[in-house]
Scaffold this motif. Structure first.
Motif, PDB file in Angstrom:
ATOM      1  N   ASN A 109       0.884  -1.130  -0.033  1.00  0.00           N
ATOM      2  CA  ASN A 109       0.082   0.042   0.091  1.00  0.00           C
ATOM      3  C   ASN A 109       0.815   1.270   0.092  1.00  0.00           C
ATOM      4  OD1 ASN A 109      -2.561  -1.265  -0.065  1.00  0.00           O
ATOM      5  ND2 ASN A 109      -2.363  -1.811   2.043  1.00  0.00           N
ATOM      6  N   GLY A 110       1.990   1.152  -0.628  1.00  0.00           N
ATOM      7  CA  GLY A 110       2.877   2.410  -1.109  1.00  0.00           C
ATOM      8  C   GLY A 110       3.582   2.513   0.347  1.00  0.00           C
ATOM      9  N   VAL A 111       3.660   1.782   1.076  1.00  0.00           N
ATOM     10  CA  VAL A 111       4.937   1.786   2.399  1.00  0.00           C
ATOM     11  C   VAL A 111       5.653   0.970   2.122  1.00  0.00           C
ATOM     12  CG1 VAL A 111       4.822   2.074   4.887  1.00  0.00           C
ATOM     13  CG2 VAL A 111       2.857   3.033   3.992  1.00  0.00           C
ATOM     14  N   LEU A 112       7.027   1.114   2.293  1.00  0.00           N
ATOM     15  CA  LEU A 112       8.193   0.203   2.376  1.00  0.00           C
ATOM     16  C   LEU A 112       8.539   0.056   3.713  1.00  0.00           C
ATOM     17  CD1 LEU A 112      10.550  -1.426   1.117  1.00  0.00           C
ATOM     18  CD2 LEU A 112      11.857   0.873   1.221  1.00  0.00           C
ATOM     19  N   THR A 113       8.341  -1.102   4.360  1.00  0.00           N
ATOM     20  CA  THR A 113       8.694  -1.386   5.837  1.00  0.00           C
ATOM     21  C   THR A 113       9.841  -2.313   5.974  1.00  0.00           C
ATOM     22  OG1 THR A 113       6.260  -1.244   6.280  1.00  0.00           O
ATOM     23  CG2 THR A 113       7.735  -2.270   8.061  1.00  0.00           C
ATOM     24  N   LEU A 114      10.857  -1.630   6.556  1.00  0.00           N
ATOM     25  CA  LEU A 114      12.029  -2.411   6.968  1.00  0.00           C
ATOM     26  C   LEU A 114      12.078  -2.928   8.488  1.00  0.00           C
ATOM     27  CD1 LEU A 114      14.717  -0.291   5.335  1.00  0.00           C
ATOM     28  CD2 LEU A 114      13.477  -1.968   4.282  1.00  0.00           C
ATOM     29  N   ARG A 115      12.196  -4.354   8.649  1.00  0.00           N
ATOM     30  CA  ARG A 115      12.493  -4.910  10.006  1.00  0.00           C
ATOM     31  C   ARG A 115      13.834  -5.312  10.033  1.00  0.00           C
ATOM     32  NH1 ARG A 115       9.062 -10.069  12.523  1.00  0.00           N
ATOM     33  NH2 ARG A 115      10.581 -11.129  11.793  1.00  0.00           N
ATOM     34  N   ILE A 116      14.465  -4.839  11.148  1.00  0.00           N
ATOM     35  CA  ILE A 116      15.703  -5.050  11.534  1.00  0.00           C
ATOM     36  C   ILE A 116      15.896  -5.560  13.047  1.00  0.00           C
ATOM     37  CG2 ILE A 116      18.164  -4.461  11.388  1.00  0.00           C
ATOM     38  CD1 ILE A 116      17.212  -1.943   9.978  1.00  0.00           C
ATOM     39  N   PRO A 117      16.264  -7.038  13.101  1.00  0.00           N
ATOM     40  CA  PRO A 117      16.378  -7.456  14.647  1.00  0.00           C
ATOM     41  C   PRO A 117      17.387  -6.586  15.527  1.00  0.00           C
ATOM     42  CG  PRO A 117      17.046  -9.218  12.836  1.00  0.00           C
ATOM     43  CD  PRO A 117      16.765  -7.978  12.035  1.00  0.00           C
ATOM     44  N   VAL A 118      17.284  -6.544  16.593  1.00  0.00           N
ATOM     45  CA  VAL A 118      18.275  -6.064  17.563  1.00  0.00           C
ATOM     46  C   VAL A 118      19.143  -7.268  17.942  1.00  0.00           C
ATOM     47  CG1 VAL A 118      18.372  -5.074  19.947  1.00  0.00           C
ATOM     48  CG2 VAL A 118      16.674  -4.502  18.625  1.00  0.00           C
TER      49      VAL A 118
END
Length: 141
Positions: A109-118
């Motif tokens: 939906n037009g949003v780039l989401t990055l998920r980075i583990p701690v």
């Protein structure tokens, strides 16, 4: 490594983000937050073709680059042009506390989401306290 100081760098960066430049339109907006053992960065990229998005990590610098193009063709007549077009770039300087080798990215939906583990070394942990039996704490050096 050479580092130089420019006292006006932040002012120039803010002006470029708000107004953009001919070579680089206004910046993509970002939300960044930590939720438990993950750090998230969400970039607003409406109208961007997912194939034009490039996400790279070099050392602790995350670079997101995307391109929004105007429709072209013989029958296309531009009536209004208010949305910024062109190539958008955003860099984030990540701390050593994130495990960038396990970075995940999704576009919806037009949003780039990055998920980075701690990283494990950055997570809270309990430290054992040693005693010698008479209530005094021992410190081994």
């Amino acid at each position: 490594m050479l580092m130089r100081t420019d006292p006006f760098r932040e002012i120039d960066r803010l002006a470029d983000q708000v107004f953009g430049t001919a070579a680089r339109p206004a910046v993509m907006h970002l939300d960044a937050y930590r939720d438990g053992d993950y750090f998230y960065a969400a970039f607003d990229l409406p109208g961007v073709d997912p194939d034009s998005i490039d996400c790279t990590v070099e050392r602790n610098v995350l670079t997101v680059r995307a391109e929004r193009r105007r429709p072209v063709g013989d029958r296309v007549e531009l009536v209004a042009a208010e949305r910024p077009m062109g190539t958008f770039t955003r860099r984030l300087f990540l701390g050593d506390t994130l495990d960038t080798d396990k970075l995940e990215a999704g576009y919806d939906n037009g949003v780039l989401t990055l998920r980075i583990p701690v990283a494990e070394r950055a997570k809270p942990r309990r430290v054992a306290i040693l005693t010698n039996g008479n209530g005094r704490k021992e410190i081994n050096s």
